[in-house]
Design an enzyme around this catalytic site. Sequence first.
Site, PDB file in Angstrom:
ATOM      1  N   SER A   1      25.228  23.520  17.998  1.00  0.00           N
ATOM      2  CA  SER A   1      23.871  23.703  17.493  1.00  0.00           C
ATOM      3  C   SER A   1      22.969  22.837  18.356  1.00  0.00           C
ATOM      4  CB  SER A   1      23.796  23.289  16.024  1.00  0.00           C
ATOM      5  OG  SER A   1      22.554  23.656  15.485  1.00  0.00           O
ATOM      6  N   GLU A   2      21.953  23.434  19.000  1.00  0.00           N
ATOM      7  CA  GLU A   2      21.274  22.720  20.078  1.00  0.00           C
ATOM      8  C   GLU A   2      20.425  21.537  19.610  1.00  0.00           C
ATOM      9  OE1 GLU A   2      20.787  26.023  19.520  1.00  0.00           O
ATOM     10  OE2 GLU A   2      18.675  26.567  19.664  1.00  0.00           O
ATOM     11  N   ASN A   3      20.276  21.373  18.295  1.00  0.00           N
ATOM     12  CA  ASN A   3      19.592  20.170  17.821  1.00  0.00           C
ATOM     13  C   ASN A   3      20.514  18.956  17.801  1.00  0.00           C
ATOM     14  OD1 ASN A   3      20.865  21.671  15.712  1.00  0.00           O
ATOM     15  ND2 ASN A   3      19.879  20.342  14.217  1.00  0.00           N
ATOM     16  N   GLY A   4      21.754  19.107  18.293  1.00  0.00           N
ATOM     17  CA  GLY A   4      22.565  17.913  18.503  1.00  0.00           C
ATOM     18  C   GLY A   4      23.862  17.836  17.728  1.00  0.00           C
TER      19      GLY A   4
ATOM     20  N   SER B   1      22.434  17.554  24.372  1.00  0.00           N
ATOM     21  CA  SER B   1      22.736  18.913  23.943  1.00  0.00           C
ATOM     22  C   SER B   1      22.399  19.915  25.038  1.00  0.00           C
ATOM     23  CB  SER B   1      21.933  19.229  22.680  1.00  0.00           C
ATOM     24  OG  SER B   1      22.203  20.528  22.240  1.00  0.00           O
TER      25      SER B   1
END
Lengths: 232, 217
Positions: free
Chosen positions: B45-48, B87
Amino acid sequence: MNKIVANAQDAIQDIPSGAVIMLGGFGLCGIPENCITALVSRGINNLTCISNNAGVDDFGIGLMLKQHQVKKMISSYVGENAEFERQLLSGELEVELIPQGTLAERIRAGGAGIPAFYTPAGFGTEIAEGKEIRYFGDKPHLLEHALHADFAIVKAWKGDAFGNLIYKGTARNFNPMMATAGKITIAEVEEIVPVGSLDPNNIHTPGIYVQRIFQGSGYEKRIEQRTFRTTL
Amino acid sequence: MLDKYGIAQRIAKEVKEGFYVNLGIGIPTLVANYIPAHISVMLQSENGLLGMGPFPVEADIDPDLINAGKQTVTMIAGASLFSSAESFAMIRGQHVDLTILGAMEVSDSGDIANWKIPGKMVKGMGGAMDLVASAQNIIVAMQHCNKEGESKLLPECTLPLTGVGCVKMVVTDLAVLEITPEGFLLKERAPGVSVEEIIQRTAGRLKVPAFVPEMVL
């Protein structure tokens, strides 16, 4: 070396109108709630805000937008905010939309003394307009410049008087890079712990980047999409 | 014809053992529900977050743990947390094996538009431009036609682009298509959908083999 200030009001009291400020968070997760409230009550305006999102209508940066304190937003995604969209379409608000990874890296570069870098993101799209394009191998890249701020405002889980910070869960997001890219970095934390009690192996933001820290209060931590399952 | 769950179910068959996978918002998020239990994958998930798990039970909801769609989620055993810069280093550095995302339009040369409708919608690109510029394997999940019945598989995108020549495969409610130098290659048709209907609803160049199997879900 004691960087502790009493509260958000004290931490932000010298931010002038017209300042460039970074605000950590992804959606409403990991946003500096206390400082946003203090910025709204101080009523400064003409701000340039660098933040991945622009909050929602009645929370986060949305509260500053409602008071017309923001002149320009630099973000990657602003889709959850009707007032934002209204101000943008009416021309009251200037906005610069940046691919999220490019935004993160521009901030990281700002804090790390890298003036610019090449990235493939956005080649062939309208965000490439006016930017230097260079091929490495057979792949085109855009030149993107570092971002800096007069004030970076971040939210962490725990911190100490030296400004060492630890984030929790996905509330980390943009906070660590922003902490490095502010001339003055203000950290609000859920808990200030005694110096020496944070494990040096686990510190996410070393205190060198942080000028002011305070223990915030009354965190709402509003959830945008409350999703859960009913079966185990 | 497939509903959105069917599209997600078909795409899940492209997810292989050991993959690191980034799922976009909307139909792509549903793909996670159809990955067989015996296949071990890590969702990014690209928010980390690497190692995203299912939605929590209500008592375990944690506002400090969300996915890129701002939904509350959980972590699987072996998950890791990191900053947005890290990320996108994973994404830009091509460490993610498969990216699945939605689109408004896809061209027959693999261009994708999914972030802006001029004068109507200004939400922003989020991480989509970074993902499509670097991912080696991109599958688009979308409806074959828009609400007006117009094809979303076009000779050229009409909306502002997200990325150029990057899409490898499209799974719609009607078909599975690959992007080739000759345009869309029809690989599979959805249950109950004829080749003629797919030809009629595809505006871009379409190559139709002599035999087009029906999807196996």
